[in-house]
Design a protein around this motif. Structure first.
Motif, PDB file in Angstrom:
ATOM      1  N   SER A 176       0.838  -1.190   0.000  1.00 13.64           N
ATOM      2  CA  SER A 176       0.000   0.000   0.000  1.00 13.64           C
ATOM      3  C   SER A 176       0.876   1.244   0.000  1.00 13.64           C
ATOM      4  CB  SER A 176      -0.986  -0.013   1.165  1.00 13.64           C
ATOM      5  OG  SER A 176      -1.968   0.965   0.942  1.00 13.64           O
ATOM      6  N   ALA A 177       0.262   2.382   0.169  1.00 14.83           N
ATOM      7  CA  ALA A 177       0.986   3.638  -0.008  1.00 14.83           C
ATOM      8  C   ALA A 177       0.596   4.637   1.060  1.00 14.83           C
ATOM      9  CB  ALA A 177       0.696   4.200  -1.399  1.00 14.83           C
ATOM     10  N   CYS A 178       0.527   4.149   2.302  1.00 11.42           N
ATOM     11  CA  CYS A 178       0.055   5.005   3.379  1.00 11.42           C
ATOM     12  C   CYS A 178       0.562   4.457   4.704  1.00 11.42           C
ATOM     13  CB  CYS A 178      -1.470   5.006   3.373  1.00 11.42           C
ATOM     14  SG  CYS A 178      -2.187   5.870   4.785  1.00 11.42           S
ATOM     15  N   PRO A 179       1.147   5.300   5.550  1.00 12.86           N
ATOM     16  CA  PRO A 179       1.645   4.793   6.831  1.00 12.86           C
ATOM     17  C   PRO A 179       0.538   4.290   7.761  1.00 12.86           C
ATOM     18  CG  PRO A 179       1.917   7.181   6.665  1.00 12.86           C
ATOM     19  CD  PRO A 179       1.490   6.705   5.332  1.00 12.86           C
ATOM     20  N   PHE A 180      -0.678   4.811   7.595  1.00 14.16           N
ATOM     21  CA  PHE A 180      -1.784   4.308   8.430  1.00 14.16           C
ATOM     22  C   PHE A 180      -2.149   2.880   8.021  1.00 14.16           C
ATOM     23  CE2 PHE A 180      -2.030   8.801   9.167  1.00 14.16           C
ATOM     24  CZ  PHE A 180      -2.464   8.916  10.481  1.00 14.16           C
ATOM     25  N   CYS A 181      -2.134   2.615   6.730  1.00 13.88           N
ATOM     26  CA  CYS A 181      -2.372   1.244   6.258  1.00 13.88           C
ATOM     27  C   CYS A 181      -1.268   0.324   6.776  1.00 13.88           C
ATOM     28  CB  CYS A 181      -2.402   1.193   4.730  1.00 13.88           C
ATOM     29  SG  CYS A 181      -3.731   2.144   3.975  1.00 13.88           S
ATOM     30  N   LYS A 182      -0.048   0.818   6.716  1.00 14.83           N
ATOM     31  CA  LYS A 182       1.092   0.021   7.208  1.00 14.83           C
ATOM     32  C   LYS A 182       0.878  -0.369   8.666  1.00 14.83           C
ATOM     33  CE  LYS A 182       6.132   0.556   7.946  1.00 14.83           C
ATOM     34  NZ  LYS A 182       6.687  -0.636   7.288  1.00 14.83           N
ATOM     35  N   SER A 183       0.486   0.616   9.456  1.00 10.90           N
ATOM     36  CA  SER A 183       0.260   0.359  10.878  1.00 10.90           C
ATOM     37  C   SER A 183      -0.827  -0.691  11.079  1.00 10.90           C
ATOM     38  CB  SER A 183      -0.134   1.670  11.559  1.00 10.90           C
ATOM     39  OG  SER A 183      -0.522   1.430  12.883  1.00 10.90           O
ATOM     40  N   SER A 184      -1.942  -0.511  10.396  1.00 13.44           N
ATOM     41  CA  SER A 184      -3.068  -1.443  10.581  1.00 13.44           C
ATOM     42  C   SER A 184      -2.693  -2.857  10.158  1.00 13.44           C
ATOM     43  CB  SER A 184      -4.264  -1.004   9.733  1.00 13.44           C
ATOM     44  OG  SER A 184      -4.786   0.172  10.233  1.00 13.44           O
ATOM     45  N   PHE A 185      -2.137  -2.967   8.971  1.00 12.10           N
ATOM     46  CA  PHE A 185      -1.843  -4.306   8.438  1.00 12.10           C
ATOM     47  C   PHE A 185      -0.746  -5.001   9.239  1.00 12.10           C
ATOM     48  CE2 PHE A 185      -3.643  -2.699   4.231  1.00 12.10           C
ATOM     49  CZ  PHE A 185      -4.838  -3.379   4.410  1.00 12.10           C
ATOM     50  N   GLU A 186       0.276  -4.258   9.610  1.00  7.46           N
ATOM     51  CA  GLU A 186       1.366  -4.910  10.352  1.00  7.46           C
ATOM     52  C   GLU A 186       0.896  -5.384  11.724  1.00  7.46           C
ATOM     53  OE1 GLU A 186       5.334  -3.199   8.160  1.00  7.46           O
ATOM     54  OE2 GLU A 186       4.812  -2.325  10.109  1.00  7.46           O
ATOM     55  N   LYS A 187       0.019  -4.603  12.349  1.00  8.74           N
ATOM     56  CA  LYS A 187      -0.530  -5.049  13.639  1.00  8.74           C
ATOM     57  C   LYS A 187      -1.348  -6.325  13.457  1.00  8.74           C
ATOM     58  CE  LYS A 187      -0.862  -0.536  15.875  1.00  8.74           C
ATOM     59  NZ  LYS A 187      -1.744   0.610  16.034  1.00  8.74           N
ATOM     60  N   ALA A 188      -2.156  -6.358  12.407  1.00  8.33           N
ATOM     61  CA  ALA A 188      -3.014  -7.528  12.175  1.00  8.33           C
ATOM     62  C   ALA A 188      -2.187  -8.759  11.782  1.00  8.33           C
ATOM     63  CB  ALA A 188      -4.040  -7.217  11.091  1.00  8.33           C
ATOM     64  N   ILE A 189      -1.143  -8.534  11.019  1.00 10.26           N
ATOM     65  CA  ILE A 189      -0.276  -9.648  10.607  1.00 10.26           C
ATOM     66  C   ILE A 189       0.356 -10.291  11.840  1.00 10.26           C
ATOM     67  CG2 ILE A 189       1.958 -10.131   9.509  1.00 10.26           C
ATOM     68  CD1 ILE A 189       1.024  -8.183   7.240  1.00 10.26           C
ATOM     69  N   ILE A 190       0.798  -9.443  12.757  1.00  8.37           N
ATOM     70  CA  ILE A 190       1.430  -9.969  13.983  1.00  8.37           C
ATOM     71  C   ILE A 190       0.378 -10.641  14.873  1.00  8.37           C
ATOM     72  CG2 ILE A 190       2.593  -9.302  16.131  1.00  8.37           C
ATOM     73  CD1 ILE A 190       3.959  -7.044  14.392  1.00  8.37           C
ATOM     74  N   ALA A 191      -0.729  -9.937  15.078  1.00  2.00           N
ATOM     75  CA  ALA A 191      -1.744 -10.460  16.002  1.00  2.00           C
ATOM     76  C   ALA A 191      -2.348 -11.771  15.528  1.00  2.00           C
ATOM     77  CB  ALA A 191      -2.844  -9.420  16.190  1.00  2.00           C
ATOM     78  N   LYS A 192      -2.538 -11.882  14.233  1.00  2.32           N
ATOM     79  CA  LYS A 192      -3.198 -13.080  13.693  1.00  2.32           C
ATOM     80  C   LYS A 192      -2.200 -14.077  13.111  1.00  2.32           C
ATOM     81  CE  LYS A 192      -7.282 -11.153  14.347  1.00  2.32           C
ATOM     82  NZ  LYS A 192      -8.258 -11.613  15.312  1.00  2.32           N
TER      83      LYS A 192
END
Lengths: 505, 415
Positions: free
Chosen positions: B382-398
Motif C-alpha cells: 500500500s501507499a500510506c503509513p496508516f495502512c502500514k500500521s493497521s496491516f502490520e498489527k493484524a499480521i502480527i496479532a493473527k
C-alpha cells in the motif's frame, strides 16, 4: 414502545446478545422517512438477526406466544414494509449461504440474505444465468423471487416467480412447511410435490394481502448464459463500462409511428423466438439511468432528444452462441422491423447500451432512478397479454395528464415500460413517474395517481394492475377484481390466525 | 465551512437503497468480498452503514434522537473510509461522507464528541504539532543530511506518522526523489500535522488552525508543488484544505511523481523482486482523493443543483500510478482483489478507530488481509503509513503469513 424485558430476553436467548437490539440509534435506519414512502414509519420495538431456520422458527414461536408482530426484511429497499408500532424486524442478512449450485440440473439453493451481487457472478462463471429482478445488486434474490419481481430480460425468460422451485417456509404459526420436492426429501429441483401446489401462496409482498411467515430457503431455476464467465469491467465508478463480444451481443433500438406498431413488432419478435431481451422501455427513466447527475439528466431531457426518439420505441438485445446465429437473428429482426414500420433511433442512444451491458445483466446502476431527489413511484405493475398491456398503456394519458398539467410530476407521459414474457406469451406493464419530493403535497400526489390509475382500469374493464396491499384499498377495489380480497382474507386467516406476520394498517 | 444542516438534502433524499453497503455490482467475482462498509460487515445492523449514519444525523439534527448511551461509540466506529459515499455517488448526488464528518463535528460542537481517545489529538497538536505528542524539533531527525535543495519550490510533506513512526518511508521517499533527480525541500519546523486526525474526528476548530498554518507556510515559501508519501495527508490537502482556502500549489503523491519519472525514463528499475503481490488502495489516496471544489447554491426541484456542482465520485482517484509502477518492477506479479480502486475495503486505520476501538481496527485489517490472501498473493502493498500500521498489527496479532510493504520500500529496492 419497547418490548417487555422478559420477552426481549427470550428473543435474545435465541440469537445471542450481539444479534438483537432495541436501542433507538440502532433502530434509526427503520424509522427513516424515505422519499418514496407515503407515510412516516414509526420505530419498531427491536431488530433481530437470526442465523438459521431453527432460530427463525424459535423467534416466531415466541412472537406467537406473546402476540408480538414481526416483519421480515433483508435489504430495506423498495417494497420492504418497515415498522409498525410494537413490531419487531426480523432481519435475515445473516442467513446468507448459497447452499448449492447444481450445474447439471440447473438450480441454485439459497438463503434470504444472498444478494444478486453475490449469486449472479457465481452462476455466470458456471455458464449459467437467472432472471434478475430490476432492483439493483444489493437486494435479496430470495425476496425478489417470492415477490415475483419483473425484469428486463423476461422476453426470453419469464417472471422470476416461474423460476421458483423447492421452498422452505416457516409459517406464521412457527411450523416449517417444505413445498415441492424438498417435502419428500427428494432434493430441490421441483416446485411441485405431493398434494396441492402451494407456490401461489408464497408472496414477498408486504401488507395485508402479502407475505405469510418467513421463507428461509428456496431453489431457483437457472438457464444458460451466453456471455463470458466474468464480466469485463473497464473504467471507474460511475463511468464504468461492460462491453460483451459484439459478434454475439448486439443492441438495437427502433422507433415506430404508433404504439400499435411497437406491439406488433414485439409480438412478431416473440413468434420468431429471437432476442434475449425485448422491451418498450421508460424513456425518462432511461435518461435518468444513463446520466451521471440530476443536472446531466435535465440537460439531456431539456434537449428534447428522448421525447423525439423514444416515446414509441422498442429495445432489442440479441445474444447468440455464434456469429452465424447472430446473422440469422439480425436478418429476421430486420424483416420484422421493416414490416412493422420501425427505424433505428439516433446512434448515440443505442451505443450507450452496448458500452454498458449491465442493463441486461444485473442493472447495477438501477438506483440512479432515485437521483432526481428520490421522488419516484411505480404504478400499474400488472401482467396480462401483450395486447392488453398496450391497451392499458394507451389509457395512461387519461389520468396522468392532469398531474402533468398541474406541474405535480415530471412531464413524461410515455414513461411506462412493457416487457413481454416467454416470447410474448404474456407481458408486464409499469408506469413510473417522478415527483419533486420537496413539494408539500407529494404524498397526496402519490395516492391520487394510484387511485386515478385504478379508476381508469375499472372504467375500461382492464384487469392487469396489482392493487395496493393495504386492507382499505383491497376492500375498496376487491369487488372489481372478482372479490379476490375475500380469498386473500381467508388465506390470511388460515395461515396467519393471530395476525402477527406482516402487520398492516 | 459546511455544517450538518447543509447536508439535509442528502439525509432527506436517502431511499435506503443499500448501494452504500456493497461494491459496484459487476466487479463482484462471487459470494465473498462484496460488502464495502467495514462496520456493516462487523456489526450487521443496517444502522452501521452510511445510510444508518445519515439517518442518525437527521434525527440528531431534528432533535428526535438524543445523545443516548452507545450513540457516540456508534458514530465513531466508522473509519470514515468513504466507501459508502462513493458507492452512493455511483447512482446519486448525495454527500454521505461529508454528512458523517459533519455529524461528528456536531457531536463536538454539542459538547459530546469526540471520544476520550480522540480528545488528546487537539492538545498534543497544540503543543507539539503532531498527534503523537513527540518532540516537534525531532520531526525531521530521520532526514539524511545533504538531501535538500534549499528554497526549492517543490516540498516533501512527510507527515506525522511517517516522521515519528515509520521514518523508513521518509528515507525511501527522499531516496526516490533523488534518484529521479527531483530537487526538493521540506518545511522543517514549519511542517505541522496536516489536520487529518482532527478533521476525521470532528474537531474542526483545531483542524482549521493547522490548515491555516500549513497554508501560510506554503505561501511564505512560494511552494508550487507539494509531494507526500502519506495517503492521509494527500487526501486531506485535497479534500479539507480547499474548504478553507483555495490551494495555490499542486498536490502530488510520490507515486504520481514517480510515474512521471518512469515515463520520462528518469527512473529505471534494475533489481528483480520476485513476488506475487496485491495492491491495497488507501482510502484517501483512492476514492477520497479528488480535489474538493467548493459549491454554494440551491438544490431545486428534482435535485437540480444551481449552479451545477462538481461532485467527487471517486472516478479520478490515484489508482493507476501505483499499479503502473509495480507492474514495471521486474519480478512483481500484481494480482487484484475483488474490492479494488474506488471499491477497496478499508484497512481499519482511519477515522480515529485504531485509538478508540483497536479490536475493531484489527478485525477490519484482518478481513482485508483475508481478501488479499485469497488472491494467492504473498504480499500486500500500500501507499500510506496508516495502512502500514493497521496491516502490520493484524499480521502480527493473527500470525498471518502475508508480508506488508509500503510501495516506497519496494520501489527503492528495485532501483
Amino acid at each position: 414502545m419497547s418490548l417487555p424485558g422478559y420477552i426481549y430476553k427470550m428473543l435474545e436467548n435465541v440469537v445471542g446478545p450481539e444479534n438483537i437490539s432495541d436501542s433507538p440509534h440502532i433502530l434509526a435506519a427503520y424509522r427513516h422517512f424515505s422519499p418514496q414512502a407515503v407515510h412516516r414509519p414509526v420505530s419498531p420495538a427491536a431488530v433481530i438477526l437470526p442465523g438459521s431456520t431453527e432460530e427463525v422458527q424459535n423467534l416466531i414461536r415466541i412472537c406467537n406466544r406473546y402476540h408480538i408482530k414481526y416483519i421480515p426484511e433483508v435489504s430495506l429497499f423498495g417494497m420492504s414494509a418497515v415498522a409498525f408500532p410494537d413490531t419487531v424486524i426480523i432481519n435475515l442478512r445473516r442467513m446468507n449461504r448459497i447452499l448449492e449450485i447444481n450445474e447439471v440440473d440447473r438450480y441454485a439453493v439459497i438463503e434470504p440474505g444472498v444478494r444478486h451481487v453475490q449469486l449472479k457472478p457465481e452462476v455466470l462463471k458456471r455458464g449459467l444465468n437467472y432472471p434478475t429482478a430490476s432492483v439493483g445488486p444489493s437486494c435479496s434474490v430470495l425476496a425478489n423471487f417470492v415477490a415475483s419481481g419483473d425484469h428486463h430480460v423476461q422476453h426470453s425468460f419469464s417472471r422470476v416467480s416461474r423460476y421458483l422451485l423447492g421452498i422452505e417456509w416457516v409459517l406464521p404459526t412457527g411450523e416449517i412447511l417444505r413445498v415441492g420436492s424438498p417435502a419428500l426429501g427428494a432434493g430441490w429441483f421441483c416446485a411441485d410435490g405431493p398434494g396441492p401446489a402451494l407456490r401461489g401462496l408464497v408472496r414477498g409482498w408486504n401488507g395485508w394481502g402479502g407475505g405469510l411467515g418467513i421463507v428461509t430457503r428456496i431453489a431457483i431455476g437457472l438457464d444458460a448464459w451466453k456471455g463470458p464467465p466474468t464480466l469485463p469491467v473497464e473504467g471507474h465508478s460511475p463511468q464504468y463500462q461492460i462491453r460483451l463480444p459484439r459478434e454475439c451481443h448486439r443492441v438495437h433500438i427502433f422507433k415506430f409511428p404508433s404504439l400499435d406498431r411497437v406491439r406488433d413488432a414485439m409480438l412478431e419478435i416473440g413468434k420468431a423466438e429471437i432476442g434475449f431481451a425485448v422491451l418498450k422501455f421508460f424513456y425518462a427513466t432511461e435518461a435518468v439511468l444513463y446520466t451521471e447527475s440530476a443536472n446531466d439528466f435535465w440537460e439531456l431531457w431539456n434537449s428534447g432528444l428522448y421525447q423525439k426518439e423514444l416515446p414509441q420505441a422498442l429495445w432489442v438485445y440479441l445474444a447468440t452462441w455464434t456469429p452465424e446465429e447472430m446473422e440469422y437473428e439480425e436478418r429476421v429482426l430486420s424483416d420484422i422491423i421493416r414490416e412493422t414500420g420501425g427505424e433505428p433511433v439516433e446512434e448515440s442512444i443505442r451505443k450507450k447500451y452496448e458500452e454498458n451491458m449491465d442493463f441486461f445483466i444485473m442493472v447495477s446502476f438501477l438506483q440512479r432512478t432515485l437521483k432526481l431527489g428520490g421522488g419516484w413511484s411505480p404504478t400499474k405493475l400488472g401482467g396480462d397479454s401483450v395486447h392488453h398491456m398496450f391497451e392499458v398503456a394507451k389509457s395512461i394519458p387519461e389520468f396522468l395528464s392532469e398531474f402533468i398539467d398541474k406541474g405535480l410530476i415530471l412531464n413524461a407521459p410515455h414513461n411506462f415500460q412493457i416487457i413481454p414474457m416467454e416470447y410474448g406469451h404474456m407481458a408486464h406493464i409499469e408506469l413510473l413517474y417522478f415527483y419533486d419530493r420537496t413539494a408539500p403535497d407529494r404524498r397526496k400526489v402519490q395516492m391520487d395517481i394510484s387511485q386515478k390509475s385504478l379508476e381508469t382500469d375499472i372504467r375500461h374493464g382492464f384487469h392487469a394492475a396489482t392493487p395496493a396491499h393495504g386492507r382499505a384499498m383491497m376492500e375498496k377495489y376487491g369487488p372489481l377484481w372478482s372479490n379476490f380480497h375475500l380469498w386473500a382474507a381467508k388465506i390470511r386467516a388460515a395461515f396467519n390466525p393471530q395476525e402477527i406476520s406482516n402487520p398492516t394498517s | 465551512m459546511e455544517t450538518l444542516k447543509d447536508y439535509l438534502y442528502t439525509m432527506e433524499s436517502c431511499n435506503s437503497c443499500g448501494q452504500c453497503r456493497f461494491i459496484l455490482g459487476p466487479l463482484s467475482k462471487g459470494k465473498d468480498y462484496v460488502e464495502v462498509c467495514p462496520i456493516y460487515s462487523r456489526f450487521l445492523f443496517e444502522s452501521y452503514s452510511g445510510q444508518g449514519l445519515i439517518n442518525i444525523a437527521q434525527e440528531i439534527l431534528e432533535g428526535t434522537l438524543g445523545y443516548e448511551e452507545g450513540l457516540l461509540e456508534h458514530i465513531y466506529s466508522c473509519t470514515t473510509c468513504g466507501a459508502c459515499d462513493i458507492n452512493c455517488k455511483s447512482v446519486r448526488d448525495m454527500e454521505v461522507m461529508d454528512t458523517i464528518l459533519a455529524l461528528r463535528a456536531k457531536c463536538v460542537e454539542d459538547g459530546y464528541g469526540p471520544l476520550p481517545a480522540h480528545k488528546k489529538y487537539s492538545s498534543l497538536v497544540e503543543k507539539e504539532h503532531n498527534i503523537y505528542g513527540k518532540d516537534h524539533d525531532q520531526r525531521f531527525d530521520w532526514l539524511p543530511e545533504g538531501t535538500l535543495t534549499t528554497n526549492s519550490d517543490t516540498v516533501y510533506f512527510a507527515g506525522c506518522t511517517t516522521s515519528y513512526l515509520y521514518p523508513e518511508i521518509g528515507i525511501n521517499t527522499v531516496r526516490l526523489l533523488q534518484a529521479s533527480d527531483i530537487k526538493f525541500d521540506v518545511l522543517s519546523a514549519g511542517e505541522y500535522c496536516c489536520g487529518a486526525p482532527l478533521w476525521r474526528t470532528g474537531q474542526m476548530a483545531a483542524a482549521e488552525k493547522l490548515v491555516r498554518h500549513n497554508l501560510d507556510m506554503m505561501k511564505k515559501r512560494g511552494i508550487k508543488t507539494l509531494v507526500t508519501s502519506c495517503a492521509e495527508c494527500y487526501g486531506t490537502f485535497k479534500g479539507l484544505y480547499p474548504r478553507i482556502e483555495e490551494l495555490s500549489f499542486e498536490v502530488l503523491h510520490i507515486t504520481e511523481l514517480l510515474r512521471r519519472s518512469l515515463q520520462k525514463g528518469q527512473l529505471q528499475f534494475t533489481n528483480r523482486l520476485s513476488m506475487k503481490a496485491t495492491y491495497h488502495d488507501p482510502c484517501l489516496l483512492g476514492r477520497l482523493s479528488e480535489l474538493y471544489i467548493p459549491w454554494k447554491g440551491e438544490i431545486k426541484a428534482f435535485g437540480y443543483h444551481d449552479p451545477p456542482k462538481k461532485f467527487r465520485r471517486g472516478t479520478y482517484g490515484v489508482y493507476a500510478a501505483p499499479r503502473e509502477i509495480l507492474k514495471a518492477i521486474p519480478g512483481i506479479e500484481l494480482v487484484e482483489m475483488t474490492r479494488r480502486a474506488e471499491n477497496a475495503f478499508c484497512c481499519g486505520g482511519g477515522g480515529g478507530v485504531p485509538d478508540a476501538f483497536p479490536e475493531l481496527s484489527l478485525w477490519i485489517a484482518s478481513e482485508r488481509l483475508g481478501e488479499a490472501a485469497s488472491t494467492g498473493a504473498e504480499a500486500i502493498i500500500s501507499a500510506c503509513p496508516f495502512c502500514k500500521s493497521s496491516f502490520e498489527k493484524a499480521i502480527i496479532a493473527k500470525q498471518n503469513p502475508l508480508h506488508y510493504y509500503d510501495i516506497t520500500e519496494l520501489i527503492a529496492r528495485a532501483i
